[in-house]
Design an enzyme around this catalytic site. Structure first.
Site, PDB file in Angstrom:
ATOM      1  N   HIS A   1       3.186  -5.818   4.913  1.00  0.00           N
ATOM      2  CA  HIS A   1       3.586  -6.003   6.316  1.00  0.00           C
ATOM      3  C   HIS A   1       4.148  -7.404   6.614  1.00  0.00           C
ATOM      4  O   HIS A   1       3.685  -8.412   6.080  1.00  0.00           O
ATOM      5  CB  HIS A   1       2.384  -5.750   7.236  1.00  0.00           C
ATOM      6  CG  HIS A   1       1.285  -6.750   7.019  1.00  0.00           C
ATOM      7  ND1 HIS A   1       1.212  -7.935   7.701  1.00  0.00           N
ATOM      8  CD2 HIS A   1       0.244  -6.751   6.164  1.00  0.00           C
ATOM      9  CE1 HIS A   1       0.171  -8.617   7.298  1.00  0.00           C
ATOM     10  NE2 HIS A   1      -0.438  -7.929   6.347  1.00  0.00           N
ATOM     11  N   ASP A   2       5.158  -7.416   7.442  1.00  0.00           N
ATOM     12  CA  ASP A   2       5.696  -8.658   8.027  1.00  0.00           C
ATOM     13  C   ASP A   2       6.312  -9.620   7.013  1.00  0.00           C
ATOM     14  O   ASP A   2       6.474 -10.815   7.323  1.00  0.00           O
ATOM     15  CB  ASP A   2       4.612  -9.389   8.846  1.00  0.00           C
ATOM     16  CG  ASP A   2       4.074  -8.511   9.965  1.00  0.00           C
ATOM     17  OD1 ASP A   2       4.900  -8.023  10.756  1.00  0.00           O
ATOM     18  OD2 ASP A   2       2.846  -8.278  10.019  1.00  0.00           O
TER      19      ASP A   2
END
Ligand SMILES: CC(C)(COP(=O)(O)OP(=O)(O)OC[C@H]1O[C@@H](n2cnc3c(N)ncnc32)[C@H](O)[C@@H]1OP(=O)(O)O)[C@@H](O)C(=O)NCCC(=O)NCCS
Length: 233
Positions: free
Chosen positions: A157-158
């Site tokens: 994620h991210d």
């Protein structure tokens, strides 16, 4: 019996059907690993490609593993209504040069994704990516152009990944890692997670050696190895 994925799709002779050509640049190990899932996926369905070939600057053979191998000149001489390409060459500068040349000649980049690659939610992935089998891009990752994710690699994620970045097999890229253009991450490397306010940064053109455990930022154009990873040599 295993289906032979090397068979080329039948050519479409009907005048109203576009002739869609796909060329995969590279004739080395990575191209030979990518071509089977390319041939399988692009030869199916209403949008099936009429011809799928490998392309190399100076080919010494006419075929590899049953796939036609053409020179760049021959690839661009084939008459077609739509010409697509991708570059299965790990060296990121070569990849960038070939991509620029193909785009300048009017070929279109085509991202390639193994049917065994997984993408979760809200990822942005630039043109010309190659996602091999067992790769996972989880959620809210932002990835640039001509990214390579070799077997079993993940992007969590991210993460923010630049252009022409290469993941060798089994790279563990945890959340909130930022990787700048042309970085190369070796087999089995583990990148520690960052935070939204302090992402872990792998600088432009950096090389992370196989098996490295990266716990701190890596400076641009620096090679690191070991656990914890330190400048190499
Ligand atoms: C880190 C790396 C870039 C260094 O390459 P290099 O400068 O050519 O290094 P060399 O092979 O000359 O090795 C130099 C020394 O570093 C050691 N070394 C090489 N890679 C290492 C690594 N990843 N971790 C720890 N030590 C490493 C070698 O054993 C050698 O040690 P020695 O001097 O005691 O004999 C390279 O070894 C590497 O890890 N590349 C990634 C490979 C990969 O993932 N390939 C995927 C193909 S799909």
């Amino acid at each position: 019996m295993t289906k032979d994925t090397r068979k080329q799709p039948r050519s479409k002779n009907k005048a109203d059907q576009p002739k869609r050509l796909f060329g995969l640049y590279g004739a080395g190990g990575f191209a030979r690993e990518v071509m089977p899932f390319v041939a399988e996926s692009l030869s199916k369905g209403a949008q099936a490609f009429s011809q799928i070939v490998l392309v190399e600057t100076n080919p010494q053979k006419t075929e590899i593993n049953g796939y036609p191998l053409l020179s760049e000149k021959a690839f661009f001489e084939i008459e077609c209504s739509e010409r697509y390409f991708n570059v299965a060459i790990a060296d990121s500068k070569t990849r960038e040069r070939i991509a620029a040349e193909c785009l300048a000649k009017g070929a279109l980049p085509l991202s390639l994704r193994s049917p065994h690659a997984i993408l979760y939610d809200c990822n942005e992935i630039g043109e010309g990516a190659i996602l091999c089998a067992q790769t996972i891009i989880t959620s809210n990752a932002k990835i640039g152009k001509f990214f390579h994710a070799n077997l079993y690699s993940y992007v969590a994620h991210d993460c923010v990944i630049g252009d022409y970045v290469t993941f060798a097999p089994n790279v563990h890229c945890n959340g909130n890692v930022h990787i700048h253009d042309h970085a190369y991450i070796g087999t089995g490397a583990i990148l520690k997670q960052g935070t939204p306010s302090k992402p872990l940064i792998i600088g432009e053109g950096a090389i992370v050696g196989m098996g490295a455990v990266v716990t701190k930022d890596v400076k641009p154009f620096t090679t690191v190895t070991g656990n914890p990873a330190k400048p190499h040599g």
